[in-house]
Design an enzyme around this catalytic site. Structure first.
Site, mmCIF file in Angstrom:
data_model
loop_
_atom_site.group_PDB
_atom_site.id
_atom_site.type_symbol
_atom_site.label_atom_id
_atom_site.label_comp_id
_atom_site.label_asym_id
_atom_site.label_seq_id
_atom_site.Cartn_x
_atom_site.Cartn_y
_atom_site.Cartn_z
ATOM 1 C CG ASP A 210 -63.296 -25.264 -16.126
ATOM 2 O OD1 ASP A 210 -62.977 -24.535 -17.073
ATOM 3 O OD2 ASP A 210 -64.482 -25.544 -15.849
ATOM 4 C CD GLU A 262 -48.790 -36.115 -1.847
ATOM 5 O OE1 GLU A 262 -49.025 -36.926 -2.775
ATOM 6 O OE2 GLU A 262 -49.629 -35.831 -0.976
HETATM 7 C C1 GLC Z 1 -64.428 -22.522 -18.150
HETATM 8 C C2 GLC Z 1 -64.045 -23.043 -19.505
HETATM 9 C C3 GLC Z 1 -65.239 -22.943 -20.392
HETATM 10 C C4 GLC Z 1 -66.341 -23.794 -19.806
HETATM 11 C C5 GLC Z 1 -66.648 -23.385 -18.369
HETATM 12 C C6 GLC Z 1 -67.485 -24.402 -17.668
HETATM 13 O O1 GLC Z 1 -64.730 -21.179 -18.150
HETATM 14 O O2 GLC Z 1 -62.944 -22.351 -19.996
HETATM 15 O O3 GLC Z 1 -64.955 -23.331 -21.704
HETATM 16 O O4 GLC Z 1 -67.505 -23.652 -20.570
HETATM 17 O O5 GLC Z 1 -65.471 -23.264 -17.624
HETATM 18 O O6 GLC Z 1 -66.752 -25.551 -17.385
#
Ligand code: GLC
Length: 549
Positions: A210, A262
């Site tokens: 993310d 790993e």
């Molecule tokens: C990313 C995710 C989104 C979230 C953001 C903060 O963009 O896809 O849904 O709100 O990160 O974590």
């Protein structure tokens, strides 16, 4: 189907499960692991190679689980760690690989580290795991700099210290419930090394990262440059952006790659990185870094043959320059569903605030027609493709969720000016009727449109003309035909045509008509699949076909 020597992720069709909205197996109104397990046959029969599950960790769910309070456990709402392990094993038994989601840019406010940081006070090692700073102005009551949250409002929130006095501010690029971690701190880095090993050791085949482009911030946290009115400039106007896509992130991913390597089963990474160019994106997938990255340039491309062609060519060139596969994505849990987008005058996806205030009317029938053609285009391109849950049912964006039911923090943080992303997160309809169309036994956490029964799996399953049938057949052929998946493509159409025509070896041709008139089909042996019926032998507008040539 690619050569068995080719790693699976170079050609995989990956199904994104937004866990809260996929299937509710426990009657809470929210999707969960039991629900996912009960739908594994559906996913196998759909013909995808892997699933990517959005965060399933304990979380206050202020941002749908992207606010994690414990990275080594499962939210009670979704199940238990033991159930997650069983899910991974069952998915494998169904021939599906499992990708999970990790959120390294920020934790939840409820993470034990944040509680410790609050308690320990300014200057402590506990605070140094996050980004705390004194405020500006004589009493420190202005934020430390002019950065804004992606969800609206300032990117800083002030805490009250233990003695009750107004204290330091912490940085949150997203919601105030999502404090950013300090990736200059070795303890933070070591913690995530361990979290990766925790999940790879439990057999997950991949991890989606993310906000992969956001972890590293410029030293000194300088203000963003502003325009004449004092508003921060757009990222595209800033040469050395203080928190987006900084070169320092690559050192982290080189370290992560060594950890993945790993493990004998060679798990993979996919980066969520909204960056300014394909060249910048390609840097994330250099041979010693991540394996793949979402190609958001593709979902930002309008439904236009010359523009799609340009994006496709540029993607393949940029990715092959570093030896990485191209990826293709039309929808996800952060953008307007493409059935709706393609039914508007402006067909390119924007995210969050980049979406126009009044995007104009939607012709859903036109949008669906284009979406079906777009599916055949995407699944014929070289590389790997993402299918966002419900796109195989042709679900549109839900545009009329009542305001008092909106849950996305974007709604509140934008001062009720942006409705946010709930419209693409409405729970799936599995059955033609019932309180939540078979999503669960009761109602769902977001209301479904009254007519969604007709889009349900139950209704589409046995209808050969349904969008579900089209996806199934396309995915089946994608597995079967040696021409599809990993490999190369050759254009036959001209750059300024309204047609996209390309071949792949052996014997495959894809033709997509993005023009306004029906056109004759090129010479071919046999038609494999078509997104809408021929019109008196001609390929109608907004229609795609796969041919044997
Ligand atoms: C990313 C995710 C989104 C979230 C953001 C903060 O963009 O896809 O849904 O709100 O990160 O974590």
């Amino acid at each position: 189907m690619s050569d068995p020597q080719t790693p699976w992720w170079r050609s995989a069709a990956i199904y994104q499960i937004y866990i809260r909205s996929f299937a509710d197996g426990t009657g809470t109104g929210v999707g969960d692991i039991r629900g996912m397990r009960s739908r594994l046959d559906y996913l196998r029969d759909l013909g995808v190679d892997a699933v990517w599950i959005t965060p399933w960790y304990p979380s206050p769910m202020r941002d749908g689980g992207y606010d994690v309070s414990d990275y080594r456990d499962i939210a009670e709402l979704f199940g238990t760690l033991a159930e997650a392990e069983r899910f991974i094993a069952d998915a494998h038994a169904h021939g599906l690989r499992v990708i999970i989601d990790i959120v390294p840019n920020h934790t939840s406010l409820r993470h034990e580290w944040f509680a410790a940081a609050r308690a320990a006070g300014p200057g402590s090692p506990e605070r140094d795991r996050y980004i705390f700073r004194p405020g500006r102005g004589p009493s420190g009551d202005s934020p430390p700099n002019n950065w804004n949250s992606v969800f609206g409002g300032p990117a800083w929130t002030r805490i009250t210290e233990r003695d009750g006095t107004p204290g330091e501010w912490y940085l949150h690029l997203f919601d105030s419930s999502q404090p950013d971690l300090n990736w200059n701190n070795e303890e933070v880095r070591a913690e995530f090394d361990d979290i990766l090993r925790f999940w790879f050791g439990r057999g997950v085949d991949g991890i989606r990262i993310d906000v992969a482009n956001g972890l590293v911030k410029a030293a000194g946290l300088p203000d963003l440059p502003t325009d004449a009115d004092g508003s921060p400039l757009e990222p595209s106007e800033i040469a050395d952006h203080p928190y987006l896509d900084r070169d320092g992130v690559h050192e982290i991913y080189r370290r992560w790659r060594k950890i993945a390597d790993e493990f004998d089963h060679r798990p993979v990474f996919v980066a969520e990185a909204w960056v300014e160019s394909l060249e910048r994106l390609a840097a994330y997938v250099r041979p010693d870094e991540l394996h793949t990255a979402f190609n958001f340039g593709y979902l930002r491309t309008p439904w236009s043959a010359p523009e799609l062609r340009e994006t496709i060519d540029a993607t393949i060139a940029a990715m092959s320059a570093v030896g990485a596969p191209a990826t293709w994505v039309l929808s996800n849990h952060d953008v307007e569903r493409h059935v709706t987008r393609y039914g508007r005058a402006e067909t390119a996806a924007g995210i969050g605030a980049s979406r126009p205030d009044d995007p104009g009317p939607v012709d859903v029938e036109l949008g669906l027609r284009r979406a079906r053609a777009a599916a055949l285009l995407m699944l014929a391109l070289p590389g790997s493709a993402y299918v966002y849950q419900g796109e195989e049912l042709g679900l549109p964006e839900v545009l009329d969720i009542p305001e008092n039911m909106l849950q996305d923090p974007v709604w509140v943080r934008s001062g009720h000016t942006q409705r946010g992303r709930d419209g693409c997160r409405v729970p799936l309809p599995w059955l033609a009727s019932g309180p939540s169309f078979g999503f669960g036994v009761g109602r769902a956490w977001l209301p479904q449109p009254a007519d969604w029964g007709r889009l349900s799996v139950q209704v589409q399953r046995d209808d050969p003309r349904s969008t579900l049938a089209l996806y199934r057949e396309a995915l089946r052929l994608r597995r079967e035909l040696p021409a599809l998946g990993n490999g190369a493509m050759t254009w036959l159409s001209q750059t300024d045509d309204d047609l996209l025509v390309f071949t792949r070896e052996p014997e495959f041709m894809c033709v997509v008509n993005l023009g306004t008139a029906a056109v004759p089909l090129p010479d071919h042996w046999r038609m494999l699949l078509i997104s809408n019926p021929l019109d008196e032998g001609l390929l109608p507008p907004d229609t795609a076909t796969w041919l044997v040539v």
